[in-house]
Design an enzyme around this catalytic site. Structure first.
Site, PDB file in Angstrom:
ATOM      1  N   ASP A 111      33.943  39.736  40.335  1.00 15.14           N
ATOM      2  CA  ASP A 111      35.203  39.055  40.081  1.00 15.14           C
ATOM      3  C   ASP A 111      35.748  39.392  38.680  1.00 15.14           C
ATOM      4  OD1 ASP A 111      37.051  36.657  40.652  1.00 15.14           O
ATOM      5  OD2 ASP A 111      36.155  36.143  38.721  1.00 15.14           O
ATOM      6  N   GLU A 171      36.626  43.808  41.313  1.00 17.69           N
ATOM      7  CA  GLU A 171      37.989  43.306  41.495  1.00 17.69           C
ATOM      8  C   GLU A 171      38.782  43.658  40.244  1.00 17.69           C
ATOM      9  OE1 GLU A 171      38.959  39.432  40.560  1.00 17.69           O
ATOM     10  OE2 GLU A 171      40.673  39.289  41.902  1.00 17.69           O
TER      11      GLU A 171
END
Ligand SMILES: O=C(/C=C/c1ccc(O)c(O)c1)N[C@@H](Cc1ccc(O)cc1)C(=O)NCCCOc1c(-c2ccc(O)c(O)c2)oc2cc(O)cc(O)c2c1=O
Ligand SMILES: [Ca+2]
Length: 496
Positions: free
Chosen positions: A196, A233
């Site tokens: 993330d 990401e």
């Protein structure tokens, strides 16, 4: 690294967003294994802050309090059991790893495992992390301590993202703590990670952490010395200083332009046309397919405000969504991920959804189980897009055509297209407001095929359309624009 470590013959993953571990284990055994899915991206399994205002938002899971494996999705033994059962069913598990930050800088309360913390003192005793483990005025150049200018790579990495306390991955203590967390998951049998907020970490710091990771565990069915899969990401739509390519050395990178552009094409906005996607992928300036993860929507941008904004296709525009998913799964670009969502009531005001924070279906904050109706659809508010026949059959299509190139491209210069995958598969899409009627080369051997969009092949008959490929490999195709799904897909495993 870039290889998802799928079991043989599988080539897509599904994001079972906010599902509980017990339900994922069941889904691996009853649906994902039997239907050729390669793996599941699960929600963050580490303890997160309990946010009560708004009430239990989905994004509370992106505010770590510790690396204890206790969340609304379940506890450590349920997580361990899920990984074991999914691996046994040939379905890998990828963990959503939040290693950039901890909670918001003014969040109070306890974590989902009951751990206390003091954000204002930058203290997380359940790890432990103290003030010296976070970026501060010596590393972040802004007065506020938050990211102010996304064109300054130093701010983007060393300052607080939306007020989230920013870990200093330049410190060996922090690197070791994060590596210990990821290695614990590898020991439980996970195949890799979705990292993330990678944009907000230095690629070199991430590499230092990844280099500390163990090989995947052989007793969970991985080949000896297999390395963890990594997808980072990075929200890069080409308008910021930081680009996804900086991260290619660590593993794959999310290609957000894929879903954004397809949303425009299928919605026919900005003068986009379906016939323009004959060179979709690198031809449109996207990253090389072997270092990308492609998807139509994700948990953030399906709420209308994330990357790709208002044109992102979701379950709410089901007809276009299925067409875009079918294209992605048939098209030989990148590793593909299918989104599986839950329903929430939108409350659009001034172009944005005031309810975009709403968390998973729950009873007093406890996530509801996934119920399965006799017809295979889900209850309790779970959308289960991955179970829609038009999508799950295209996951199989992708498995059947793996290793072939795109051939026999056909279009009507507007919004009707068709193409083959070698001699293994053929897809035609009609996104026009009139019928598609043409004789088109399919690349397939002569014979009768079941259309896997309108039905399945069951025994020696088709529950949906039967498509005849003539001796010269062509098909007389007629697709009305008023059909539920104005497309046709046939492949070698659906041949009568
Ligand atoms: O909308 C959200 C959450 C969004 C979000 C969460 C997880 C993701 O993986 C993601 O991609 C987005 N969060 C809401 C509410 C919120 C939550 C926490 C907070 O401290 C402040 C506000 C929100 O309005 N956020 C501000 C706009 C979205 O800004 C966020 C981004 C983000 C957005 C665009 C970018 O180009 C980018 O590089 C990062 O990533 C996050 C990652 C996280 O791990 C946790 C976050 O809170 C966020 C995050 O707030
Ligand atoms: Ca950071």
């Amino acid at each position: 690294q870039w290889d998802p470590n799928f079991s043989t013959g599988r080539h897509s993953m599904v994001h079972l967003f906010e599902w509980k571990w017990v339900d994922i284990a069941l889904e691996c055994e009853r649906f994902l294994g039997p239907n050729g899915f390669g793996g599941v991206q699960v929600s963050p399994p580490n303890e997160n802050a309990i946010i009560t205002s708004p009430f239990r938002p989905w994004w509370e899971r992106y505010q770590p309090v510790s690396y204890h494996l206790v969340t609304r999705s379940g506890n450590e033994s349920e997580f361990t059991d899920m990984v074991r059962r999914c691996n046994a069913a040939g379905v890998r598990i990828y963990v959503d790893a939040i290693i950039n930050h901890m909670t918001g800088n003014s969040v109070q309360g306890a974590g989902t495992d009951g751990s206390s913390f003091d954000a204002s003192a930058k203290s997380y005793p359940a790890v432990p992390y103290g003030p010296t483990d976070f970026n501060d005025a010596t590393t972040c150049p802004t007065q506020s301590g938050s990211i102010e200018d996304y064109q300054d790579p130093i701010q983007v990495r060393n300052c607080q993202l939306s007020g989230l306390l920013d870990l200093n991955q330049g410190k060996d203590y922090v690197r070791q703590k994060l590596a210990d967390y990821l290695n614990k998951l590898i020991g439980l049998g996970v195949a890799g990670f979705r990292i993330d907020a990678s944009k907000h970490m230095w690629p070199a710091d991430m590499k230092a952490i990844l280099d500390k990771l163990d090989n995947l565990s052989v007793q969970h069915g991985f080949t000896a010395n297999a390395r963890p899969f990594v997808v980072q990401e990075v929200i890069d739509l080409g308008n910021e200083a930081i680009t996804g390519s900086e991260y290619f050395g660590n593993g794959r990178v999310t290609e957000f332009r894929y879903g954004m552009n397809l949303g425009e094409v299928f919605r026919k906005v900005n003068n986009q046309k379906l016939s323009f996607i004959k060179n979709y992928g690198e031809g449109w300036g996207m990253y090389a397919g072997n270092t990308s993860l492609a998807f139509i929507d994700n948990h953030d941008n399906q709420r209308g405000h994330g990357a790709g904004g208002a044109n992102i296709l979701t379950f709410r525009v089901a007809k276009l969504y299925k067409m875009a998913q079918a294209f992605m799964l048939a098209w030989p670009y990148a590793l593909t991920r299918v989104m599986s969502s839950y329903y929430w009531d939108q409350n659009m005001e001034g172009g944005s959804d005031k309810n975009d924070w709403i968390g998973p279906p729950n009873q007093d904050g406890n996530t509801l189980p996934v119920t399965i109706f006799p017809n295979g659809t889900c209850g309790n508010g779970w959308m289960c897009e991955h179970r829609w026949r038009q999508i799950s059959n295209m996951v199989k299509f992708r498995n059947v055509v793996e290793g072939t190139t795109m051939t026999n491209w056909w279009d009507n210069t507007e919004n009707q297209i068709a193409f083959s995958r070698g001699n293994k598969g053929f897809l035609a899409i009609n996104n026009e407001d009139r019928a598609l009627s043409a004789t088109i080369a399919t690349g397939l051997p002569a014979g009768q095929y079941c259309d896997v969009i309108s039905g399945n092949k069951e025994g020696s008959s088709c529950t949906g359309k039967t498509i005849t490929v003539s001796a010269d490999g062509s098909v007389n195709l007629s697709i009305s624009n008023t059909e539920e799904d104005p497309m046709v897909a046939i492949h070698a495993d659906a041949k009568l």
